[in-house]
Design a protein around this motif. Structure first.
Motif, PDB file in Angstrom:
ATOM      1  N   UNK A 118     -20.933  63.846 -10.921  1.00 12.77           N
ATOM      2  CA  UNK A 118     -21.763  64.723 -11.237  1.00 12.77           C
ATOM      3  C   UNK A 118     -22.273  64.967 -12.860  1.00 12.77           C
ATOM      4  N   UNK A 119     -21.231  65.351 -13.720  1.00 10.31           N
ATOM      5  CA  UNK A 119     -20.302  65.732 -15.033  1.00 10.31           C
ATOM      6  C   UNK A 119     -20.497  63.964 -15.839  1.00 10.31           C
ATOM      7  N   UNK A 120     -21.178  64.139 -16.990  1.00 11.01           N
ATOM      8  CA  UNK A 120     -21.174  63.248 -18.534  1.00 11.01           C
ATOM      9  C   UNK A 120     -19.971  63.642 -19.394  1.00 11.01           C
ATOM     10  N   UNK A 121     -19.410  63.089 -20.210  1.00 12.02           N
ATOM     11  CA  UNK A 121     -19.417  63.066 -21.674  1.00 12.02           C
ATOM     12  C   UNK A 121     -18.916  62.016 -22.021  1.00 12.02           C
ATOM     13  N   UNK A 122     -19.900  61.726 -23.466  1.00 11.22           N
ATOM     14  CA  UNK A 122     -19.519  60.713 -24.421  1.00 11.22           C
ATOM     15  C   UNK A 122     -18.429  60.057 -24.969  1.00 11.22           C
ATOM     16  N   UNK A 123     -17.559  59.311 -25.049  1.00 10.88           N
ATOM     17  CA  UNK A 123     -16.658  59.013 -26.272  1.00 10.88           C
ATOM     18  C   UNK A 123     -16.692  60.157 -27.586  1.00 10.88           C
ATOM     19  N   UNK A 124     -16.322  60.777 -28.125  1.00 13.71           N
ATOM     20  CA  UNK A 124     -16.230  61.130 -29.135  1.00 13.71           C
ATOM     21  C   UNK A 124     -17.776  61.614 -29.366  1.00 13.71           C
ATOM     22  N   UNK A 125     -18.302  62.313 -27.951  1.00 11.57           N
ATOM     23  CA  UNK A 125     -19.276  63.411 -28.350  1.00 11.57           C
ATOM     24  C   UNK A 125     -20.342  62.575 -29.325  1.00 11.57           C
ATOM     25  N   UNK A 126     -20.837  60.709 -28.518  1.00  5.25           N
ATOM     26  CA  UNK A 126     -21.414  60.501 -29.157  1.00  5.25           C
ATOM     27  C   UNK A 126     -22.852  60.465 -28.920  1.00  5.25           C
ATOM     28  N   UNK A 127     -23.090  61.394 -28.100  1.00  6.17           N
ATOM     29  CA  UNK A 127     -24.620  61.971 -27.942  1.00  6.17           C
ATOM     30  C   UNK A 127     -24.887  61.971 -29.575  1.00  6.17           C
TER      31      UNK A 127
END
Ligand SMILES: [Zn+2]
Length: 290
Positions: A118-127
């Motif tokens: 259910x959860x997502x995190x982008x590489x190096x907070x790149x959103x």
């Protein structure tokens, strides 16, 4: 009832990190000594000692090579979430590339654990502001929450005026997704990153601790904290890089495990999904099993 803070781990190896990307060619990844399994197992053992569960955002590249590690994480009651496949920054990908690699990683993880992610995190907070389009793709792919927005100024990431606390946010195409921004404390009107990782290693422990406590006390909100498996591994192979990159990557690796243990003793932690559920942010928006 106190809502627990979210304890999160971005499961990747020391050679995946964005700070060293200029010095480590992608085609050298497979020939480097991998330490992600051993380091993640150490984190699992520490979490078990403190009887705490967390959320593990696993890189697809790691899951594909070490599926048993992902099964171990899930079997111990932790939440498995997605950290993309390739660790390429979102704003360096086209929407089509992002869609393909995120779906690939989500499918991999779901096949390994046999349940939905259910959860997502982008590489190096790149959103960042220019890549908010990625949120619509996350909704389309069935993600329920994202934790990629860092509400600070930084050379590689950040939306400095983004909201600081978990909330439901509108996407550019008129949908919505729950966003849990990385933790910042407010000091004299300024935002101060205290979310974990390099900040946790570089700042004195008391300052991280004070900043995190202020989010619970003053904002009356849980915070989200992150760490990488390589951050408790002072024996990892050294890579030559710029002074700044070396400083960010190697400072206080030897102190990190002890600081983590102190932190786990001083705050209440759980998974991101459980905390968001308790905040009422997932109600009615979530598939049955969430
Ligand atoms: Zn990462």
């Amino acid at each position: 009832m106190t809502i627990p803070n979210a304890l999160t781990v971005d499961v990747e190896d020391y050679f995946h990190v964005a700070a060293l990307a200029l010095n480590i060619r992608r085609d050298s990844w497979t020939s480097r000594e991998s330490r992600v399994v051993g380091n993640t197992q150490r984190l699992l053992a520490i979490f078990e000692q403190f009887d705490v569960c967390g959320t593990f955002f696993v890189l697809g590249w790691v899951a594909e090579r070490y599926p048993q590690l992902v099964r171990d994480i899930a079997a111990r009651g932790h939440e498995v979430a997605c950290h993309g496949y390739s660790h390429r920054l979102v704003y360096e990908q086209s929407p089509k590339e992002f869609h393909e690699e995120t779906l690939r990683s989500k499918n991999l993880l779901e096949d390994i654990i046999g349940s939905a992610v259910f959860g997502y995190r982008a590489a190096s907070y790149s959103i960042v502001r220019e890549s908010l389009w990625a949120l619509d793709i996350l909704v389309e792919l069935g993600f329920v929450y994202d934790s990629s927005i860092f509400p600070v100024h930084h050379d590689r990431y950040g939306i400095p005026d983004a909201e600081r606390v978990p909330h439901r946010m509108a996407t550019p195409n008129g949908k919505s997704i729950v966003e849990w921004p990385l933790a910042t404390a407010r000091i004299l009107g300024f935002r101060f990153p205290v979310a974990g990782g390099g900040y946790f290693r570089l700042l004195p422990y008391w300052l991280s601790c004070w900043g995190l406590a202020s989010i619970n006390r003053n904002d009356r909100q849980p915070f989200i904290f992150y760490l990488h498996p390589w951050e408790i591994d002072p024996a990892q192979p050294r890579v030559s890089a710029s002074w700044l990159s070396q400083f960010r990557h190697y400072t206080n690796l030897g102190k990190c495990e002890e600081r983590l243990r102190r932190l786990l003793g001083e705050f209440q932690f759980g998974t991101a999904r459980d905390a968001l559920k308790q905040l009422g942010l997932l109600s009615g928006q979530c598939p049955k099993e969430c």
